[in-house]
Design a protein around this motif. Structure first.
Motif, PDB file in Angstrom:
ATOM      1  N   LEU A  85       0.721  -1.017  -0.108  1.00 44.52           N
ATOM      2  CA  LEU A  85      -0.074  -0.039  -0.049  1.00 44.52           C
ATOM      3  C   LEU A  85       0.971   1.401  -0.001  1.00 44.52           C
ATOM      4  O   LEU A  85       1.886   1.330   0.785  1.00 44.52           O
ATOM      5  CB  LEU A  85      -0.969   0.115   1.259  1.00 44.52           C
ATOM      6  N   LEU A  86       0.300   2.319  -0.718  1.00 39.00           N
ATOM      7  CA  LEU A  86       1.272   3.526  -0.709  1.00 39.00           C
ATOM      8  C   LEU A  86       0.487   4.567   0.050  1.00 39.00           C
ATOM      9  O   LEU A  86      -0.656   4.924  -0.238  1.00 39.00           O
ATOM     10  CB  LEU A  86       1.058   3.904  -2.102  1.00 39.00           C
ATOM     11  N   THR A  87       1.095   4.985   1.186  1.00 38.46           N
ATOM     12  CA  THR A  87       0.481   5.864   2.086  1.00 38.46           C
ATOM     13  C   THR A  87       1.489   6.965   2.351  1.00 38.46           C
ATOM     14  O   THR A  87       2.485   7.347   1.894  1.00 38.46           O
ATOM     15  CB  THR A  87       0.568   5.011   3.437  1.00 38.46           C
ATOM     16  N   THR A  88       0.672   8.075   3.100  1.00 39.83           N
ATOM     17  CA  THR A  88       1.523   9.252   3.549  1.00 39.83           C
ATOM     18  C   THR A  88       2.760   9.077   4.025  1.00 39.83           C
ATOM     19  O   THR A  88       3.579   9.661   4.102  1.00 39.83           O
ATOM     20  CB  THR A  88       0.506  10.019   4.299  1.00 39.83           C
ATOM     21  N   LEU A 138       4.775   0.991 -11.488  1.00 40.56           N
ATOM     22  CA  LEU A 138       3.688   0.453 -12.376  1.00 40.56           C
ATOM     23  C   LEU A 138       2.359   1.027 -11.710  1.00 40.56           C
ATOM     24  O   LEU A 138       1.439   1.110 -12.240  1.00 40.56           O
ATOM     25  CB  LEU A 138       3.816  -1.147 -11.975  1.00 40.56           C
ATOM     26  N   LEU A 139       2.277   1.040 -10.442  1.00 41.30           N
ATOM     27  CA  LEU A 139       1.226   1.789  -9.757  1.00 41.30           C
ATOM     28  C   LEU A 139       0.701   3.303 -10.297  1.00 41.30           C
ATOM     29  O   LEU A 139      -0.145   3.518 -10.775  1.00 41.30           O
ATOM     30  CB  LEU A 139       1.313   1.880  -8.156  1.00 41.30           C
ATOM     31  N   ILE A 140       1.853   3.999 -10.299  1.00 38.86           N
ATOM     32  CA  ILE A 140       1.692   5.308 -11.071  1.00 38.86           C
ATOM     33  C   ILE A 140       1.559   5.428 -12.503  1.00 38.86           C
ATOM     34  O   ILE A 140       0.411   5.856 -12.992  1.00 38.86           O
ATOM     35  CB  ILE A 140       3.082   6.172 -10.742  1.00 38.86           C
ATOM     36  N   SER A 141       2.020   4.450 -13.285  1.00 37.66           N
ATOM     37  CA  SER A 141       1.907   4.313 -14.624  1.00 37.66           C
ATOM     38  C   SER A 141       0.546   3.653 -14.989  1.00 37.66           C
ATOM     39  O   SER A 141       0.070   3.960 -16.148  1.00 37.66           O
ATOM     40  CB  SER A 141       3.048   3.553 -15.162  1.00 37.66           C
ATOM     41  N   ASN A 142      -0.245   3.184 -14.317  1.00 39.81           N
ATOM     42  CA  ASN A 142      -1.436   2.621 -14.560  1.00 39.81           C
ATOM     43  C   ASN A 142      -2.631   3.488 -13.930  1.00 39.81           C
ATOM     44  O   ASN A 142      -3.558   3.154 -14.054  1.00 39.81           O
ATOM     45  CB  ASN A 142      -1.772   1.281 -13.712  1.00 39.81           C
ATOM     46  N   LEU A 143      -2.184   4.852 -13.607  1.00 39.29           N
ATOM     47  CA  LEU A 143      -3.231   5.847 -13.099  1.00 39.29           C
ATOM     48  C   LEU A 143      -3.729   6.293 -14.501  1.00 39.29           C
ATOM     49  O   LEU A 143      -2.907   7.098 -15.078  1.00 39.29           O
ATOM     50  CB  LEU A 143      -2.752   6.530 -12.291  1.00 39.29           C
ATOM     51  N   PRO A 144      -4.970   6.282 -15.014  1.00 36.14           N
ATOM     52  CA  PRO A 144      -5.287   6.874 -16.145  1.00 36.14           C
ATOM     53  C   PRO A 144      -5.285   8.273 -16.243  1.00 36.14           C
ATOM     54  O   PRO A 144      -5.477   8.952 -15.430  1.00 36.14           O
ATOM     55  CB  PRO A 144      -6.679   6.273 -16.528  1.00 36.14           C
ATOM     56  N   VAL A 224      -3.971   8.457   4.511  1.00 40.35           N
ATOM     57  CA  VAL A 224      -4.521   8.414   3.207  1.00 40.35           C
ATOM     58  C   VAL A 224      -3.703   7.231   2.499  1.00 40.35           C
ATOM     59  O   VAL A 224      -2.466   7.507   2.384  1.00 40.35           O
ATOM     60  CB  VAL A 224      -4.601   9.689   2.415  1.00 40.35           C
ATOM     61  N   THR A 225      -4.313   6.519   1.596  1.00 35.95           N
ATOM     62  CA  THR A 225      -3.849   5.259   1.131  1.00 35.95           C
ATOM     63  C   THR A 225      -4.031   4.986  -0.206  1.00 35.95           C
ATOM     64  O   THR A 225      -5.293   5.036  -0.646  1.00 35.95           O
ATOM     65  CB  THR A 225      -4.114   4.279   2.058  1.00 35.95           C
ATOM     66  N   MET A 226      -3.327   4.780  -1.018  1.00 32.59           N
ATOM     67  CA  MET A 226      -3.596   4.392  -2.471  1.00 32.59           C
ATOM     68  C   MET A 226      -3.480   2.583  -2.445  1.00 32.59           C
ATOM     69  O   MET A 226      -2.521   2.032  -1.969  1.00 32.59           O
ATOM     70  CB  MET A 226      -2.590   4.756  -3.600  1.00 32.59           C
ATOM     71  N   VAL A 227      -4.473   1.848  -2.968  1.00 30.96           N
ATOM     72  CA  VAL A 227      -4.301   0.418  -2.905  1.00 30.96           C
ATOM     73  C   VAL A 227      -4.441  -0.296  -4.325  1.00 30.96           C
ATOM     74  O   VAL A 227      -5.057   0.186  -5.183  1.00 30.96           O
ATOM     75  CB  VAL A 227      -5.681  -0.249  -2.107  1.00 30.96           C
ATOM     76  N   PRO A 228      -3.189  -0.813  -4.386  1.00 34.02           N
ATOM     77  CA  PRO A 228      -3.009  -1.342  -5.803  1.00 34.02           C
ATOM     78  C   PRO A 228      -4.174  -2.378  -6.251  1.00 34.02           C
ATOM     79  O   PRO A 228      -4.679  -3.127  -5.454  1.00 34.02           O
ATOM     80  CB  PRO A 228      -1.853  -2.378  -5.687  1.00 34.02           C
TER      81      PRO A 228
END
Length: 716
Positions: A85-88, A138-144, A224-228
């Motif tokens: 998970l990508l978090t603050t 890959l998480l960032i590059s898959n953000l449309p 605040v979290t980004m979940v793959p």
């Protein structure tokens, strides 16, 4: 047992959880496929869901997740190890840490409510420029880049919503975004060793900011979290939710964290969206109030000090005339002195009587003032109904004082009037609190809450980059915590609820929250047809309905809102709106106090329903397109995504208006039947305004009809 709730009807119309014949399961884009393969190699578990392409009614394509086989209740759909998970926390403990420490005015929660978004936007842009070297590549590059939300729509597209207040808010938030971008740009320009010149651009900032707003989790997480992978779930009114799992050796593991048993529902077990397991409620308050700021000259509050001064002056003008006494011709000295003595006694008595009378008048006035103070401290002038009641009470108080002062009412009667009005106000307060708590399910404010609401909306100085970054710092203050702990759980999971399952080939949704279309546009740039949680904000300019000068004067004195605002919904009858309409016709000493919030006078209730109907009919006439025209537009393949969602937004508002109009018409028919002497059970049978939804409407109107039944047994 068959159910007839609004949620079930809407699910049936939309075919939720049913196989979608138009869905396509293509090969995922190469970049996404690589991403999924790496995620699974790192422990991500993906169960019974696949990447698929779906389409709107007019053929617009959009990605989502499809059930590759039947999904049972309580089944885990996705499981993501915590470390992915990508978090603050990752943002703060990165090479950007010193930049954050240097600028707490923008990156610390001591100054900014959106501090986590600020840190994450800087961090994701930093990692984006690193390309494949970044562990988050890959998480960032898959953000449309081809998605956005209402804030970034063009003004022409926003205007298609036909909602002035929503557009006003969106444009306000766009200005706030520009300020955040300009501040971030100003800061990052000072760190060329960290950021390349072409990275922190407006286009890139919009891209990342959109995903922070639309794709991040945070309600029950430490940060605040980004979940793959989970960003692929689209939103609908299902009950798929996120949860946490704990390894056996995790000291934070508890009985509540044990996985629920997976089961298949039988045919007679109804699926429900009334449960909110794991889903979170969302505030949907858009402040759109405008306040009364001009003065009201037609009424002047009674001032006892002015009255006392004038009365005293008048008394002594008359009193001074009594000193004009002369000894009459041939009057003996002794007789003259006696007459002077009698006059002096009379003057003493006049002063005494005047002071007694003035003190009694002051006493009655103070009782009246105390009564008004009680009302001020216990009843919110700014709620949707009380100003009508308070205006009548203040008018009665002022009238009683004037009648007493002018000699038209005895002292004891004036005192009794004030006491009776105070008892009435106390009873009203108790009835109001009961209505708010038991019927409207709203919190009770013991103070004059309208003042707090008023103060929050005062104009604030417009912020600038300089005003943000020039805020003084306290060298003794710790603007960031010393230790950024990890979340306590081991795995983030997406699950079907205990009453949720999907057919093979159905789109699998995640419930982002109980969101209206208004909030979905503001957060996700989309709107839903037949959204159970949607509502319409009905704003009524109520000044024209106020009868007493006292009420109008109070509105101006305290600069209350110009509007009374109500929520019209699919799922509930607008009782507070009906009470507002009833408060316009309710008259002290004519109608019982209990009839203000309850049904006790069917004729009074009917007048309220008729006014409510007229108001809603007038509101729906303001739409530029008719409901049927908007329904046809949904199949127009020339519409883009923004235009399509704008049509849905307008259409759903119209549907809610029509639905509430029909509910009110049903109630009018029922009351008319009861007034004609038809027994209650027969009176509440199907009407011409129920159409095919009589059972659903009776569920919605159940509490209101119960009050009608009670009114039948009240003494006439």
């Amino acid at each position: 047992m068959k159910r007839h709730t609004v949620g079930k009807r809407f699910r049936k119309i939309k075919g939720l959880r049913k196989s979608d014949p138009n869905a396509i399961i293509p090969e995922p884009p190469k970049q996404l496929q690589d991403y999924i393969e790496i995620l699974t190699s790192k422990g991500v578990y993906i169960n019974k869901v696949k990447y698929a392409i779906f389409q709107t009614k007019n053929g617009l394509k959009y990605p989502g997740l499809i059930a590759s086989e039947k999904i049972l209740s309580n089944e885990t759909l996705v499981q993501v190890p915590r470390d992915l998970l990508l978090t603050t926390r990752h943002a703060f403990e990165s090479p950007l840490k010193q930049m954050f420490l240097d600028h707490p005015q923008f990156f610390s929660n001591q100054f900014q409510s959106s501090w986590e978004d600020h840190q994450l936007m800087a961090f994701i842009l930093y990692e984006y420029q690193r390309g494949p070297e970044s562990e988050w590549h890959l998480l960032i590059s898959n953000l449309p880049r081809d998605i956005d939300y209402l804030v970034f729509w063009s003004q022409e597209e926003q205007d298609l919503l036909d909602d002035e207040q929503l557009v006003k808010l969106a444009r306000k938030q766009y200005q706030e975004f520009l300020l955040e971008y300009e501040t971030l740009k100003f800061i990052t320009d000072k760190y060329p060793q960290l950021f390349k010149p072409d990275i922190v651009t407006l286009e890139n900032a919009k891209w990342i900011y959109t995903h922070l707003v639309t794709r991040c989790f945070g309600k029950y997480l430490a940060y605040v979290t980004m979940v793959p992978f989970c960003e692929l779930f689209n939103h609908e009114c299902t009950d798929v939710f996120y949860d946490f799992e704990y390894n056996a050796d995790n000291p934070h593991k508890s009985e509540e964290s044990e996985q629920t048993q997976v089961k298949e529902l039988k045919e007679d077990e109804e699926l429900s969206v009334t449960s909110s397991e794991g889903s979170y409620n969302s505030e949907d308050e858009i402040s759109d109030s405008e306040y009364i700021t001009d003065t009201y000259e037609q009424f002047k509050e009674f001032s006892f000090d002015d009255f006392s001064e004038q009365s005293t002056q008048k008394f002594y003008e008359e009193f001074s005339k009594t000193f004009d006494i002369k000894q009459q011709e041939n009057e003996e000295e002794e007789e003259f002195n006696k007459r002077i003595k009698e006059l002096q006694d009379q003057q003493i008595k006049m002063r005494k009587d005047f002071n007694i009378k003035l003190n009694l008048q002051r006493e009655v006035f103070l009782l009246s003032r105390d009564c008004k103070t009680y009302v001020f401290q216990n009843i919110d002038y700014g709620d949707n109904y009380s100003i009508f009641f308070i205006g009548q009470m203040f008018a009665k108080l002022d009238k009683s004082i004037q009648e007493y002062i002018n000699g038209g009412k005895a002292y004891f009667m004036a005192r009794e009037d004030v006491k009776r009005i105070q008892l009435t106000c106390n009873t009203y307060r108790n009835n109001l609190y009961a209505f708010q708590k038991d019927i409207m399910k709203k919190p009770i404010y013991q103070t004059s809450y309208f003042q707090q609401k008023r103060s929050k909306n005062q104009n604030q100085p417009q912020e600038t980059v300089d005003s943000i970054l020039s805020q003084p710092l306290d060298p003794e203050c710790e603007y960031y915590k010393q230790v950024w702990e990890k979340d306590k759980f081991d795995k983030f999971v997406m699950k079907a609820s205990s009453k949720d399952q999907f057919e093979q080939g159905a789109q699998v949704y995640f419930c982002y929250g109980r969101l209206s279309n208004r909030m979905m546009l503001m957060r996700y740039g989309m709107s839903l047809e037949y959204n159970k949680y949607d509502h319409v904000h009905l704003r009524i300019e109520y000044l024209k309905y106020l009868q007493s000068n006292e009420a109008i004067w109070l509105v101006h004195k305290y600069q209350l809102s110009k509007y009374k605002r109500f929520k019209l919904k699919h799922t509930t009858f607008p009782l507070d709106f009906i009470v507002f309409c009833k408060s316009i016709y309710w008259t002290f000493n004519v109608h019982s106090l209990d009839s203000f919030f309850k049904i006790q006078d069917l004729k009074l209730e009917r007048k309220a329903l008729q006014l409510a109907l007229e108001i809603l009919v007038e509101e729906i006439s303001k739409f530029s397109d008719k409901l049927e025209e908007n329904e046809k537009l949904l199949y127009d393949n020339t519409l883009g995504y923004h235009e399509y969602f704008a049509v849905i937004y307008r259409l759903e508002r119209q549907r809610i208006y029509h639905h509430n109009i029909n509910l009110i018409k049903i109630c009018i028919v029922v009351i008319d039947r009861m007034l004609d002497g038809i027994p209650f059970d027969q009176a509440t049978e199907k009407t011409q305004f129920d159409f095919d939804y009589c059972e659903t409407n009776r569920i919605i109107l159940k509490k209101y009809f119960e009050q009608m039944r009670y009114a039948l047994y009240l003494p006439k």
